[in-house]
Design a protein around this motif. Structure first.
Motif, PDB file in Angstrom:
ATOM      1  N   GLN A 233       0.831  -1.203   0.000  1.00  9.23           N
ATOM      2  CA  GLN A 233       0.000   0.000   0.000  1.00  9.23           C
ATOM      3  C   GLN A 233       0.864   1.252   0.000  1.00  9.23           C
ATOM      4  O   GLN A 233       0.557   2.233  -0.665  1.00  9.23           O
ATOM      5  CB  GLN A 233      -0.960   0.011   1.195  1.00  9.23           C
ATOM      6  CG  GLN A 233      -1.906   1.191   1.199  1.00  9.23           C
ATOM      7  CD  GLN A 233      -2.774   1.237  -0.042  1.00  9.23           C
ATOM      8  OE1 GLN A 233      -3.367   0.245  -0.438  1.00  9.23           O
ATOM      9  NE2 GLN A 233      -2.852   2.402  -0.666  1.00  9.23           N
ATOM     10  N   GLN A 234       1.961   1.217   0.735  1.00  9.07           N
ATOM     11  CA  GLN A 234       2.868   2.361   0.731  1.00  9.07           C
ATOM     12  C   GLN A 234       3.471   2.576  -0.652  1.00  9.07           C
ATOM     13  O   GLN A 234       3.651   3.715  -1.081  1.00  9.07           O
ATOM     14  CB  GLN A 234       3.978   2.167   1.761  1.00  9.07           C
ATOM     15  CG  GLN A 234       3.517   2.381   3.169  1.00  9.07           C
ATOM     16  CD  GLN A 234       4.644   2.268   4.169  1.00  9.07           C
ATOM     17  OE1 GLN A 234       5.591   1.506   3.972  1.00  9.07           O
ATOM     18  NE2 GLN A 234       4.536   3.016   5.246  1.00  9.07           N
ATOM     19  N   LYS A 235       3.775   1.499  -1.339  1.00  7.34           N
ATOM     20  CA  LYS A 235       4.307   1.614  -2.697  1.00  7.34           C
ATOM     21  C   LYS A 235       3.286   2.310  -3.601  1.00  7.34           C
ATOM     22  O   LYS A 235       3.619   3.217  -4.360  1.00  7.34           O
ATOM     23  CB  LYS A 235       4.647   0.230  -3.244  1.00  7.34           C
ATOM     24  CG  LYS A 235       5.359   0.263  -4.580  1.00  7.34           C
ATOM     25  CD  LYS A 235       5.618  -1.134  -5.134  1.00  7.34           C
ATOM     26  CE  LYS A 235       6.472  -1.957  -4.223  1.00  7.34           C
ATOM     27  NZ  LYS A 235       6.855  -3.256  -4.792  1.00  7.34           N
ATOM     28  N   LYS A 236       2.028   1.912  -3.478  1.00  2.00           N
ATOM     29  CA  LYS A 236       0.963   2.544  -4.271  1.00  2.00           C
ATOM     30  C   LYS A 236       0.787   4.008  -3.875  1.00  2.00           C
ATOM     31  O   LYS A 236       0.574   4.865  -4.736  1.00  2.00           O
ATOM     32  CB  LYS A 236      -0.352   1.790  -4.076  1.00  2.00           C
ATOM     33  CG  LYS A 236      -0.357   0.425  -4.708  1.00  2.00           C
ATOM     34  CD  LYS A 236      -1.643  -0.316  -4.396  1.00  2.00           C
ATOM     35  CE  LYS A 236      -1.584  -1.750  -4.887  1.00  2.00           C
ATOM     36  NZ  LYS A 236      -2.743  -2.529  -4.471  1.00  2.00           N
ATOM     37  N   ASP A 237       0.858   4.289  -2.576  1.00  2.00           N
ATOM     38  CA  ASP A 237       0.734   5.674  -2.110  1.00  2.00           C
ATOM     39  C   ASP A 237       1.840   6.548  -2.685  1.00  2.00           C
ATOM     40  O   ASP A 237       1.594   7.676  -3.111  1.00  2.00           O
ATOM     41  CB  ASP A 237       0.771   5.733  -0.581  1.00  2.00           C
ATOM     42  CG  ASP A 237      -0.456   5.135   0.073  1.00  2.00           C
ATOM     43  OD1 ASP A 237      -1.457   4.891  -0.634  1.00  2.00           O
ATOM     44  OD2 ASP A 237      -0.405   4.894   1.299  1.00  2.00           O
TER      45      ASP A 237
ATOM     46  N   ARG B 138       3.568  10.801  -6.335  1.00  2.00           N
ATOM     47  CA  ARG B 138       4.474  11.300  -7.377  1.00  2.00           C
ATOM     48  C   ARG B 138       3.717  11.655  -8.649  1.00  2.00           C
ATOM     49  O   ARG B 138       4.035  12.647  -9.315  1.00  2.00           O
ATOM     50  CB  ARG B 138       5.567  10.273  -7.660  1.00  2.00           C
ATOM     51  CG  ARG B 138       6.583  10.242  -6.546  1.00  2.00           C
ATOM     52  CD  ARG B 138       7.747   9.361  -6.854  1.00  2.00           C
ATOM     53  NE  ARG B 138       8.782   9.550  -5.855  1.00  2.00           N
ATOM     54  CZ  ARG B 138       9.705   8.663  -5.577  1.00  2.00           C
ATOM     55  NH1 ARG B 138       9.738   7.529  -6.234  1.00  2.00           N
ATOM     56  NH2 ARG B 138      10.610   8.911  -4.662  1.00  2.00           N
ATOM     57  N   SER B 139       2.713  10.880  -8.979  1.00  2.00           N
ATOM     58  CA  SER B 139       1.896  11.186 -10.156  1.00  2.00           C
ATOM     59  C   SER B 139       1.180  12.523  -9.974  1.00  2.00           C
ATOM     60  O   SER B 139       1.167  13.370 -10.877  1.00  2.00           O
ATOM     61  CB  SER B 139       0.894  10.060 -10.392  1.00  2.00           C
ATOM     62  OG  SER B 139       0.016  10.395 -11.437  1.00  2.00           O
ATOM     63  N   ARG B 140       0.595  12.731  -8.799  1.00  2.00           N
ATOM     64  CA  ARG B 140      -0.114  13.991  -8.535  1.00  2.00           C
ATOM     65  C   ARG B 140       0.857  15.167  -8.502  1.00  2.00           C
ATOM     66  O   ARG B 140       0.526  16.265  -8.953  1.00  2.00           O
ATOM     67  CB  ARG B 140      -0.892  13.893  -7.227  1.00  2.00           C
ATOM     68  CG  ARG B 140      -2.078  12.958  -7.320  1.00  2.00           C
ATOM     69  CD  ARG B 140      -2.982  13.014  -6.102  1.00  2.00           C
ATOM     70  NE  ARG B 140      -2.316  12.842  -4.832  1.00  2.00           N
ATOM     71  CZ  ARG B 140      -2.104  11.687  -4.223  1.00  2.00           C
ATOM     72  NH1 ARG B 140      -2.527  10.564  -4.793  1.00  2.00           N
ATOM     73  NH2 ARG B 140      -1.501  11.625  -3.060  1.00  2.00           N
ATOM     74  N   ALA B 141       2.057  14.963  -7.973  1.00  2.00           N
ATOM     75  CA  ALA B 141       3.046  16.041  -7.930  1.00  2.00           C
ATOM     76  C   ALA B 141       3.467  16.449  -9.338  1.00  2.00           C
ATOM     77  O   ALA B 141       3.632  17.640  -9.622  1.00  2.00           O
ATOM     78  CB  ALA B 141       4.266  15.615  -7.110  1.00  2.00           C
ATOM     79  N   GLY B 142       3.631  15.478 -10.227  1.00  2.00           N
ATOM     80  CA  GLY B 142       3.966  15.794 -11.614  1.00  2.00           C
ATOM     81  C   GLY B 142       2.856  16.570 -12.294  1.00  2.00           C
ATOM     82  O   GLY B 142       3.111  17.538 -13.027  1.00  2.00           O
TER      83      GLY B 142
ATOM     84  N   LEU C 134      13.265   4.148   0.010  1.00  2.00           N
ATOM     85  CA  LEU C 134      12.284   3.548   0.905  1.00  2.00           C
ATOM     86  C   LEU C 134      12.452   2.042   0.826  1.00  2.00           C
ATOM     87  O   LEU C 134      12.810   1.502  -0.222  1.00  2.00           O
ATOM     88  CB  LEU C 134      10.855   3.918   0.489  1.00  2.00           C
ATOM     89  CG  LEU C 134      10.478   5.392   0.544  1.00  2.00           C
ATOM     90  CD1 LEU C 134       9.059   5.585   0.042  1.00  2.00           C
ATOM     91  CD2 LEU C 134      10.601   5.923   1.949  1.00  2.00           C
ATOM     92  N   THR C 135      12.195   1.377   1.911  1.00  2.00           N
ATOM     93  CA  THR C 135      12.285  -0.076   1.917  1.00  2.00           C
ATOM     94  C   THR C 135      10.907  -0.617   1.565  1.00  2.00           C
ATOM     95  O   THR C 135      10.002  -0.618   2.398  1.00  2.00           O
ATOM     96  CB  THR C 135      12.738  -0.589   3.294  1.00  2.00           C
ATOM     97  OG1 THR C 135      13.966   0.065   3.629  1.00  2.00           O
ATOM     98  CG2 THR C 135      12.947  -2.094   3.266  1.00  2.00           C
ATOM     99  N   LEU C 136      10.752  -1.032   0.314  1.00  2.00           N
ATOM    100  CA  LEU C 136       9.463  -1.501  -0.171  1.00  2.00           C
ATOM    101  C   LEU C 136       9.513  -2.970  -0.583  1.00  2.00           C
ATOM    102  O   LEU C 136       8.606  -3.470  -1.226  1.00  2.00           O
ATOM    103  CB  LEU C 136       8.995  -0.637  -1.343  1.00  2.00           C
ATOM    104  CG  LEU C 136       8.774   0.837  -1.001  1.00  2.00           C
ATOM    105  CD1 LEU C 136       8.556   1.655  -2.256  1.00  2.00           C
ATOM    106  CD2 LEU C 136       7.621   1.006  -0.038  1.00  2.00           C
ATOM    107  N   ALA C 137      10.591  -3.637  -0.222  1.00  2.00           N
ATOM    108  CA  ALA C 137      10.735  -5.062  -0.548  1.00  2.00           C
ATOM    109  C   ALA C 137      11.538  -5.739   0.559  1.00  2.00           C
ATOM    110  O   ALA C 137      12.260  -5.090   1.316  1.00  2.00           O
ATOM    111  CB  ALA C 137      11.441  -5.226  -1.890  1.00  2.00           C
TER     112      ALA C 137
ATOM    113  N   LEU D 277       6.805   9.257   3.755  1.00  2.00           N
ATOM    114  CA  LEU D 277       5.592   9.512   2.976  1.00  2.00           C
ATOM    115  C   LEU D 277       4.788  10.676   3.554  1.00  2.00           C
ATOM    116  O   LEU D 277       4.242  11.488   2.794  1.00  2.00           O
ATOM    117  CB  LEU D 277       4.724   8.254   2.911  1.00  2.00           C
ATOM    118  CG  LEU D 277       5.254   7.136   2.021  1.00  2.00           C
ATOM    119  CD1 LEU D 277       4.409   5.877   2.195  1.00  2.00           C
ATOM    120  CD2 LEU D 277       5.289   7.568   0.573  1.00  2.00           C
ATOM    121  N   ASN D 278       4.719  10.782   4.866  1.00  2.00           N
ATOM    122  CA  ASN D 278       4.006  11.904   5.479  1.00  2.00           C
ATOM    123  C   ASN D 278       4.670  13.235   5.133  1.00  2.00           C
ATOM    124  O   ASN D 278       3.990  14.216   4.818  1.00  2.00           O
ATOM    125  CB  ASN D 278       3.933  11.736   6.995  1.00  2.00           C
ATOM    126  CG  ASN D 278       2.991  10.637   7.415  1.00  2.00           C
ATOM    127  OD1 ASN D 278       2.154  10.178   6.639  1.00  2.00           O
ATOM    128  ND2 ASN D 278       3.133  10.185   8.646  1.00  2.00           N
TER     129      ASN D 278
END
Length: 144
Positions: free
Chosen positions: A11-15, A20-24, A75-78, A116-117
């Motif tokens: 979920q954090q990966k998706k967030d 990043r998509s919204r920031a672009g 970030l540690t996502l794996a 993320l926050n």
């Protein structure tokens, strides 16, 4: 327990991807606003006013905030496979390994969430400055 920890990291990966998509998109929107309204304000050889410069300064802050969000982060996502492999070599049982892996994922999730926050707060700041930019450039346009 391991599945829940893994879902939280996913979920954090998706967030992060969504943020990043919204920031672009926000950076693009800020640029379009500056181009259109700034261009209208400066047409026919008129000189920039304080309103114009303030609007462009807000654009610069919004763009910098968007770049901050888009900048690569660690970030540690794996899972760390080498750590897991080392535990197998030590002869730990599967229950101990699952528990330790779940706890490691929990610690990673907590560390990731702080990042993320912070990124989310900077993203909200960029939206605020896009709004400020829009307001100042509209006021500049209306006063001409």
């Amino acid at each position: 327990m391991l599945d829940e920890a893994r879902r939280a990291i996913d979920q954090q990966k998706k967030d992060l991807e969504g943020l990043r998509s919204r920031a672009g998109t926000t950076a693009g929107y800020a640029t379009v606003v500056a181009s259109v309204l700034g261009g209208l304000s400066l047409r026919d050889g008129t000189h920039p006013t304080a309103w114009t410069w303030t609007g462009f300064a807000a654009l610069a802050v919004a763009a910098a905030a968007s770049v901050f969000v888009l900048w690569p982060r660690t970030l540690t996502l794996a899972l760390d496979i080498e750590k897991m492999d080392g535990r197998i070599d030590k002869g730990d049982g599967i229950a101990v390994m699952i528990r330790d892996t779940s706890l490691a994922l929990y610690r990673d999730r907590k560390a990731n969430q702080r990042v993320l926050n912070r990124l989310h707060n900077v993203y909200v700041l960029s939206l605020f400055f896009v709004l400020i930019e829009l307001c100042f450039l509209l006021v500049d346009l209306a006063r001409r």
